[in-house]
Scaffold this motif. Structure first.
Motif, PDB file in Angstrom:
ATOM      1  N   ILE A 114       7.743   4.103   5.760  1.00  0.00           N
ATOM      2  CA  ILE A 114       6.716   4.108   4.715  1.00  0.00           C
ATOM      3  C   ILE A 114       5.859   5.360   4.861  1.00  0.00           C
ATOM      4  O   ILE A 114       5.309   5.625   5.934  1.00  0.00           O
ATOM      5  N   GLN A 169       9.271   2.029  -3.624  1.00  0.00           N
ATOM      6  CA  GLN A 169       8.299   0.982  -3.897  1.00  0.00           C
ATOM      7  C   GLN A 169       6.945   1.309  -3.263  1.00  0.00           C
ATOM      8  O   GLN A 169       6.868   1.777  -2.130  1.00  0.00           O
ATOM      9  N   GLU A 170       5.868   1.056  -4.010  1.00  0.00           N
ATOM     10  CA  GLU A 170       4.519   1.196  -3.486  1.00  0.00           C
ATOM     11  C   GLU A 170       4.081  -0.166  -2.948  1.00  0.00           C
ATOM     12  O   GLU A 170       4.192  -1.171  -3.651  1.00  0.00           O
ATOM     13  N   HIS A 196      -1.301   1.090   3.070  1.00  0.00           N
ATOM     14  CA  HIS A 196      -0.928   1.270   1.666  1.00  0.00           C
ATOM     15  C   HIS A 196      -0.035   2.505   1.625  1.00  0.00           C
ATOM     16  O   HIS A 196      -0.441   3.589   2.055  1.00  0.00           O
ATOM     17  N   GLY A 197       1.192   2.331   1.152  1.00  0.00           N
ATOM     18  CA  GLY A 197       2.102   3.471   1.175  1.00  0.00           C
ATOM     19  C   GLY A 197       3.292   3.288   0.269  1.00  0.00           C
ATOM     20  O   GLY A 197       3.348   2.342  -0.533  1.00  0.00           O
ATOM     21  N   ARG A 198       4.243   4.216   0.408  1.00  0.00           N
ATOM     22  CA  ARG A 198       5.450   4.196  -0.419  1.00  0.00           C
ATOM     23  C   ARG A 198       6.686   4.240   0.464  1.00  0.00           C
ATOM     24  O   ARG A 198       6.740   5.003   1.445  1.00  0.00           O
ATOM     25  N   ASP A 255       3.534  -6.035  -3.115  1.00  0.00           N
ATOM     26  CA  ASP A 255       3.962  -4.960  -4.001  1.00  0.00           C
ATOM     27  C   ASP A 255       2.751  -4.511  -4.809  1.00  0.00           C
ATOM     28  O   ASP A 255       1.966  -5.338  -5.282  1.00  0.00           O
ATOM     29  N   VAL A 256       2.596  -3.199  -4.977  1.00  0.00           N
ATOM     30  CA  VAL A 256       1.468  -2.660  -5.738  1.00  0.00           C
ATOM     31  C   VAL A 256       1.911  -2.417  -7.175  1.00  0.00           C
ATOM     32  O   VAL A 256       2.887  -1.702  -7.423  1.00  0.00           O
ATOM     33  N   ARG A 311       0.772  -1.468 -11.295  1.00  0.00           N
ATOM     34  CA  ARG A 311      -0.220  -0.794 -12.150  1.00  0.00           C
ATOM     35  C   ARG A 311       0.126  -1.093 -13.610  1.00  0.00           C
ATOM     36  O   ARG A 311       0.652  -0.220 -14.314  1.00  0.00           O
ATOM     37  N   THR A 353      -5.404  -1.852 -10.403  1.00  0.00           N
ATOM     38  CA  THR A 353      -4.258  -2.003  -9.503  1.00  0.00           C
ATOM     39  C   THR A 353      -4.198  -3.432  -8.995  1.00  0.00           C
ATOM     40  O   THR A 353      -5.178  -3.972  -8.492  1.00  0.00           O
ATOM     41  N   ILE A 374      -0.063   6.334   2.092  1.00  0.00           N
ATOM     42  CA  ILE A 374      -0.991   6.831   1.084  1.00  0.00           C
ATOM     43  C   ILE A 374      -2.423   6.675   1.598  1.00  0.00           C
ATOM     44  O   ILE A 374      -3.240   7.590   1.498  1.00  0.00           O
TER      45      ILE A 374
END
Length: 198
Positions: A90, A130-131, A66-68, A154-155, A157, A165, A93
């Motif tokens: 990336i 992008q998260e 999980h990252g950006r 894609d994450v 919210r 989420t 996170i």
């Protein structure tokens, strides 16, 4: 442009967590791409992905990150040095598989270098900032997605930072056969599934 098609069959053996040899799922695509690029500046590769459940994709992964997205570049690489790859950096996170490392690079076939373009249908698409959550396996050049767009989310919210989420797949124009992948799922449910599988 020139057109080729490939069928991608991810290894679904649950207990295997090892580097994938060069004769793995991208080897035939890389060879085909290298040959086709020599014929012209624009090459198209269509993709068919055989369906696997999220649990199977997780089991196949060396890391579930999980990252950006913080950077991206396209390069020539591969056996001939003339196959185009897009390398996405990336910032981690959370590594849902508890692997160390604050940054991971993801190598995906396709991209644009100078006047040459290699388009792969169903390839993973990343955008700066992008998260994301992505299931990764070790390829000959570095980490890559386990099952192209089937294994990248894609994450989202929708309720803001304090809301629930959601993860959404972007399959693109790849054809998924043998089952229907859920377009969206809860991030918390997916994290729990990773913990259960790994």
């Amino acid at each position: 442009p020139h057109m080729s098609s490939q069928i991608f069959v991810p290894n679904s053996t649950p207990s295997q967590r090892r580097p994938v040899p060069a004769a793995s799922r991208l080897a035939s695509i890389v060879v085909a791409a290298a040959l086709l690029i020599a014929a012209g500046p624009s090459t198209l590769i269509a993709s068919t992905i055989l369906f696997h459940t999220d649990a199977q994709l997780i089991a196949r992964s060396a890391r579930v990150v999980h990252g950006r997205v913080v950077a991206q570049r396209a390069v020539f690489a591969g056996v001939t040095g003339r196959t185009i790859y897009t390398v996405t950096t990336i910032q981690v996170i959370e590594d849902l598989t508890a692997m160390p490392g604050d940054v991971v690079e993801v190598w995906e076939l396709g991209g644009v270098v100078g006047g040459e373009r290699l388009f792969v249908g169903g390839a993973v698409s990343f955008e700066y900032g992008q998260e994301v959550v992505v299931c990764l396996e070790q390829g000959p050049l570095g980490y890559r997605s386990v099952a192209m767009g089937l294994s990248k989310f894609d994450v989202l919210r929708p309720g803001g930072a304090a809301g629930a989420t959601t993860m959404r797949r972007q399959i693109g124009d790849a054809l998924v056969v043998g089952g229907a992948a859920a377009a969206e799922r809860s991030f918390e449910a997916f994290r729990a599934l990773v913990a259960q599988v790994t």
